[in-house]
Motif scaffolding. Structure first.
Motif, PDB file in Angstrom:
ATOM      1  N   ASP A   1       0.825  -1.201   0.000  1.00 33.60           N
ATOM      2  CA  ASP A   1       0.000   0.000   0.000  1.00 33.60           C
ATOM      3  C   ASP A   1       0.865   1.260   0.000  1.00 33.60           C
ATOM      4  OD1 ASP A   1      -2.390  -1.339  -0.119  1.00 33.60           O
ATOM      5  OD2 ASP A   1      -2.801  -1.211   2.039  1.00 33.60           O
TER       6      ASP A   1
ATOM      7  N   GLY B   1      -3.193   2.674  -5.656  1.00 32.87           N
ATOM      8  CA  GLY B   1      -3.695   1.868  -6.764  1.00 32.87           C
ATOM      9  C   GLY B   1      -4.344   2.644  -7.895  1.00 32.87           C
TER      10      GLY B   1
ATOM     11  N   GLY C   1      -9.411   3.874  -6.529  1.00 30.87           N
ATOM     12  CA  GLY C   1      -8.300   3.383  -5.731  1.00 30.87           C
ATOM     13  C   GLY C   1      -8.721   3.000  -4.322  1.00 30.87           C
ATOM     14  N   LYS C   2      -7.734   2.674  -3.527  1.00 31.34           N
ATOM     15  CA  LYS C   2      -7.961   2.255  -2.146  1.00 31.34           C
ATOM     16  C   LYS C   2      -7.574   3.386  -1.203  1.00 31.34           C
ATOM     17  CE  LYS C   2      -6.231  -1.091   1.275  1.00 31.34           C
ATOM     18  NZ  LYS C   2      -5.305  -2.236   1.490  1.00 31.34           N
TER      19      LYS C   2
ATOM     20  N   GLY D   1       2.162   1.785  -3.326  1.00 30.82           N
ATOM     21  CA  GLY D   1       1.115   1.993  -4.324  1.00 30.82           C
ATOM     22  C   GLY D   1       0.490   3.379  -4.285  1.00 30.82           C
TER      23      GLY D   1
ATOM     24  N   ARG E   1      -4.181   4.601 -11.306  1.00 33.44           N
ATOM     25  CA  ARG E   1      -3.254   4.694 -12.439  1.00 33.44           C
ATOM     26  C   ARG E   1      -3.607   5.888 -13.302  1.00 33.44           C
ATOM     27  NH1 ARG E   1       1.536   1.855 -12.154  1.00 33.44           N
ATOM     28  NH2 ARG E   1       1.134  -0.087 -11.045  1.00 33.44           N
TER      29      ARG E   1
END
Length: 509
Positions: free
Chosen positions: A345, A507, A467-468, A348, A509
């Protein structure tokens, strides 16, 4: 005799009251030419040329950051606009950003304060105005041009600092190369890059090539972490952790495997390119570098007793050790700095969302609209309504009645004030949509976050849901917002789905 004096004072009072009734609306404010990440030069047009050919043949250009006092050019009883009703306004230059000097700072402040206190019957230009410019290139921004104070026998700074990279960064800030990057108001982003190149050339043989290159990347990353974060948080634990999170986003965008030219990365490890990419970190925009200390030499040794620079310097010192480890350290450094989050994480994270600064909306207030540029009419008087919000009223013969919708951003809410500053004026109906607010979330956070009564609403970008959301924990010394505290060790979490200030997201992009 008494009757004559009474009649005299009544006559004087009548003149005063008549003057006050005519001067019924706020004067146009000082406005600044600004288009985010746009071209430096903004065209203006001769009035007669504009009347014949529209905005097709510029008479010249002004640079972004130039401040002006706008007015409405009246021809044949109507203001000059394009076919959609957008005004092209006359102007008086306050500060020409191409010619600005340190004295321009006070000149801007005086003009801004004077215009803010003025009331006038209308916004018409006088007969001496010759040129017009599109009003949508202007914003009522109260930030004055920023210049470093003149030097006072600076030292090299090379003996200060906690690490070799830190000492090199301080040496650059104390150099004539850094000073030269900020002498002009425009072009500072490019000037800072050139200053570092010249400093590196001057220092050939003094430090290893790779080491001084790393120092440059550290300097850029620290500048972005400081000014992309909330400066008013100062040295409190949340603000310091926020700066570490920003540095982490720079690190992750610049590493091998995620290095993208669209995000400013020219080669793996290019933290300079990543951290100063205007489309990604908007603080590097042309105008924004003119009114902040982003490209300044804020670590100059001779400014250690200057309150502003002392605070920025203390914020820098609070984070520089962590940021050096984030950029150039190991996986163990990352997990040490960011506590309980998983390494995947942490690596990311490339994006974060600063909700308070994002798109403002006011769904609890009906018929509120943003006016980028419009004309309002009352009889033979016209007013410029630009870069402001209004609350739309009833429709009349010339458009819509309206009141000015003002707000101030407080820490937990937007403080709203609705004022009838333009009594009797009606704004051009072509500029009123009556669509209402859409896509507004309380505090810009997801449904289900318990915050009680919402104090503000913000629009959210589409990528935020892809995303997270991460809550990143830092254990850091809290020295308070004024950076004068003793520095007790404190654990603080930045982010998570319900953080109203900053939401790191992995996460995307």
């Amino acid at each position: 005799m008494k009757q004559r004096f009474s009649q005299f004072f009544l006559f004087i009072a009548g003149i005063c009251c008549a003057g006050l009734s005519m001067a019924a609306i706020p004067a146009t404010p000082v406005m600044t030419l600004y288009k985010f990440n746009g071209k430096l030069d903004v065209p203006y047009y001769g009035i007669e040329s504009f009347l014949k050919r529209g905005a097709s043949s510029p008479a010249g250009t002004l640079a972004q950051g130039t401040s002006v006092i706008p007015c409405l050019v009246i021809r044949n009883g109507r203001p000059l606009t394009d076919s959609k009703g957008t005004p092209y306004v006359g102007f008086e230059i306050v500060v020409d950003s191409r010619k600005a000097t340190p004295a321009s700072t006070d000149k801007f402040k005086r003009a801004f304060a004077k215009r803010k206190s003025m009331r006038v019957p209308n916004h018409h230009c006088d007969s001496g105005v010759r040129y017009v410019i599109k009003v949508r290139e202007m914003y009522a921004l109260n930030k004055a041009p920023f210049f470093d104070p003149p030097g006072r026998g600076r030292s090299s700074g090379a003996t200060e600092g906690r690490s070799e990279l830190d000492r090199i960064v301080r040496a650059f800030h104390n150099s004539s190369r850094c000073a030269g990057a900020n002498r002009k108001l425009i072009g500072r982003r490019g000037a800072l890059s050139s200053a570092w190149d010249r400093f590196i050339a001057d220092s050939r043989g003094k430090w290893p090539k790779e080491t001084i290159a790393r120092a440059k990347h550290l300097d850029y990353s620290m500048r972005t972490a400081l000014y992309e974060g909330h400066l008013d948080r100062g040295c409190n634990a949340y603000g310091a952790c926020e700066r570490n999170v920003i540095a982490l986003s720079i690190r992750n965008r610049g590493r091998s495997g995620s290095c993208s030219s669209g995000q400013g990365c020219r080669f793996p490890g290019d933290y300079q390119g990543v951290s100063s990419k205007v489309s990604q970190y908007n603080i590097w925009d042309e105008y924004l570098t003119q009114i902040s200390g982003l490209t300044s030499c804020f670590l100059r040794s001779d400014l250690s007793d200057h309150d502003y620079y002392k605070k920025i310097r203390t914020m820098y010192e609070q984070n520089v050790g962590d940021v050096e480890r984030i950029l150039f350290g190991t996986d163990r450094d990352l997990t040490d700095i960011f506590g309980k989050a998983s390494l995947n994480d942490i690596k990311g994270l490339r994006h974060y969302y600063h909700a308070p600064a994002m798109g403002k909306c006011f769904p609890k207030h009906p018929r509120v609209e943003y006016m980028s540029g419009a004309v309002a009419k009352k009889g033979d008087d016209f007013a410029l309504i630009a870069n402001t919000r209004i609350q739309v009223g009833k429709k009349g013969a010339n458009g819509y009645r309206f009141r000015e919708f003002l707000f101030e951003e407080a820490p937990e809410r937007d403080l709203v004030e609705i004022l009838d500053n333009y009594p009797g004026f009606e704004v051009d109906a072509r500029k009123v949509s009556l669509k209402g607010s859409r896509g507004c979330a309380p505090y810009g956070i997801p449904p289900g976050c318990s915050r009680g009564s919402a104090g503000r609403y913000r629009r959210t970008p589409s990528w935020l849901r892809s995303g997270k959301p991460l809550g990143l924990q830092c254990r850091i010394r809290d020295r308070g917002a004024d950076c004068r505290g003793g520095g007790s060790l404190k654990s603080v979490t930045v982010g998570g789905a319900c953080d109203t200030q900053m939401r790191p997201v992995a996460g995307v992009r």
